[in-house]
Design an enzyme around this catalytic site. Structure first.
Site, PDB file in Angstrom:
ATOM      1  N   GLU A 199     -27.485 -20.202 -40.585  1.00 45.40           N
ATOM      2  CA  GLU A 199     -27.271 -20.758 -41.922  1.00 45.40           C
ATOM      3  C   GLU A 199     -25.971 -21.552 -41.985  1.00 45.40           C
ATOM      4  O   GLU A 199     -25.267 -21.546 -42.992  1.00 45.40           O
ATOM      5  CB  GLU A 199     -27.334 -19.653 -42.986  1.00 45.40           C
ATOM      6  CG  GLU A 199     -28.689 -18.951 -43.016  1.00 45.40           C
ATOM      7  CD  GLU A 199     -28.824 -17.874 -44.081  1.00 45.40           C
ATOM      8  OE1 GLU A 199     -27.864 -17.697 -44.867  1.00 45.40           O
ATOM      9  OE2 GLU A 199     -29.865 -17.201 -44.121  1.00 45.40           O
ATOM     10  N   GLU A 309     -35.993 -17.222 -41.337  1.00 49.84           N
ATOM     11  CA  GLU A 309     -35.915 -16.280 -42.447  1.00 49.84           C
ATOM     12  C   GLU A 309     -36.567 -16.947 -43.645  1.00 49.84           C
ATOM     13  O   GLU A 309     -36.431 -18.156 -43.843  1.00 49.84           O
ATOM     14  CB  GLU A 309     -34.469 -15.939 -42.833  1.00 49.84           C
ATOM     15  CG  GLU A 309     -33.734 -15.010 -41.927  1.00 49.84           C
ATOM     16  CD  GLU A 309     -32.332 -14.699 -42.465  1.00 49.84           C
ATOM     17  OE1 GLU A 309     -32.144 -14.663 -43.717  1.00 49.84           O
ATOM     18  OE2 GLU A 309     -31.423 -14.516 -41.655  1.00 49.84           O
TER      19      GLU A 309
END
Length: 371
Positions: A199, A309
């Site tokens: 991320e 995810e």
């Protein structure tokens, strides 16, 4: 071909032929299988086979974080799995969290005992599943968790010549020791997907976009890769570069360390927003945009890609998985991993548990991935 590579190729052909979660079509696709190599030239035969399995796979694999370890309102009950209880099958991919290992803690940041984690990773492999790992390591400057972004400079501090470099290498030593202890019933190292510093296009972790420079991030990744492969002799990892949201190739690859350091590409994406219908539209639009951007690039680079995810907390939309499937079905994404079902937070779950109103939709989504 070398004997080592022929062994690995045989393993991937066998896995493609025997695992329905990868190829369940009645068509003979064996002629389409290509032998490909991961970035680590010394990767174990099993790791090469896993890379080939992902590269040549045709079906979307479905994953869930911590699935064998706990679920909605339960913890460490042998054989239990929220995914199995709603769909009839265990996950194709199980996600695991290594945060806390670097401190020598017996349990991770989500209260999973590391010895139990090793056992569950072995179970996942034994069932033909794939293990993937995140590492939300602590902030070495403040001593707090990885979400402490109160100070800049953590990355520069752990790079060579930084004041925390030696301590960070000790953390990597603990990581290397643990992943080198995860072996199958024949004492072979189990291949693992490692998704570090993820991320990165966001700024909520100490390695995030606003917390370090482009070159510092690239150096951190390369240092980690080189130390594990060259200094520690860890050769059972495939390295996954996974961003958060992006709208173009420039942002996705801004901090990319290079093809020689990355095996898989991917991104994390969640639905947020109080207006569920509008938020769902935005989520699906963003998912399609990112898939359309990443798919041709991954193909050009010869790297599989995945949705590393994903989820909507509390599964608030009963047909959410069906609509998600409509976006992903035409793509060549290799897997999607839904986030965890916390045992001690009533509303923090990302796949429906047995009896939830979205359970039939989730089962239909999983069933469709096998057609």
């Amino acid at each position: 071909m070398s004997k080592h590579y022929l062994t690995a190729l045989y393993a991937v052909v066998a896995s493609l032929g025997s695992l329905s979660c990868v190829q369940s079509s009645s068509n003979d696709n064996s002629s389409q299988i290509q032998a490909v190599s991961p970035t680590d030239s010394l990767a174990t035969a099993e790791t090469v086979a896993l890379f080939n399995r992902l590269y040549n796979g045709e079906k979307l694999l479905v994953g869930h974080q911590d699935d064998l370890s706990y679920g909605h309102s339960w913890y460490e009950i042998e054989g239990r799995s929220d995914m199995k209880e709603t769909t009839g099958i265990y996950p194709d991919v199980c996600g695991w969290e290594f945060g806390g290992l670097e401190l020598g803690d017996p349990v991770n940041i989500d209260s999973v005992d590391f010895n139990n984690m090793r056992k569950h990773m072995q179970e996942t492999h034994r069932m033909g599943g794939i293990n993937t790992m995140t590492w939300h390591s602590y902030n070495l400057i403040t001593g707090n968790n990885c979400w402490d972004v109160s100070v800049n400079g953590v990355v520069s501090a752990i790079l060579p010549d930084g004041p925390k470099h030696a301590q960070y290498l000790k953390w990597l030593d603990r990581f290397a020791d643990f992943v080198s202890s995860i072996k199958d019933d024949n004492d072979n190292l189990i291949p693992l997907l490692f998704r570090p510093y993820h991320e990165l296009t966001g700024s909520w972790f100490w390695w995030g976009r606003d917390l370090c420079s482009v070159e510092e991030y690239k150096s951190l990744w390369r240092m980690t890769y080189n130390y594990l492969t060259q200094e520690k002799g860890v050769h059972n990892l495939l390295y996954v570069y996974s961003t958060s949201n992006f709208n173009d190739t420039t942002l996705f690859f801004e901090r990319y360390p290079g093809d020689e350091f990355v095996d898989l590409l991917g991104f994390d994406i969640y639905q947020y927003g109080e207006d569920l219908a509008l938020a769902q539209q935005d989520f699906l639009k963003q998912l399609k945009l990112q898939a359309d951007i990443l798919s041709p690039i991954a193909k050009e680079k010869g790297k599989p890609w995945a949705v590393c995810e994903a989820g909507l907390e509390s599964c608030l939309i009963d047909n959410w998985f069906t609509e998600l499937g409509k976006v992903l079905a035409p793509t060549d994404a290799r897997y999607i991993l839904f986030w965890r079902n916390a045992r001690d937070r009533e509303n923090h779950f990302y796949i429906p548990y047995e009896g939830h109103s979205a359970a039939p939709d989730f089962k239909a989504f999983v069933d469709n991935t096998r057609q």
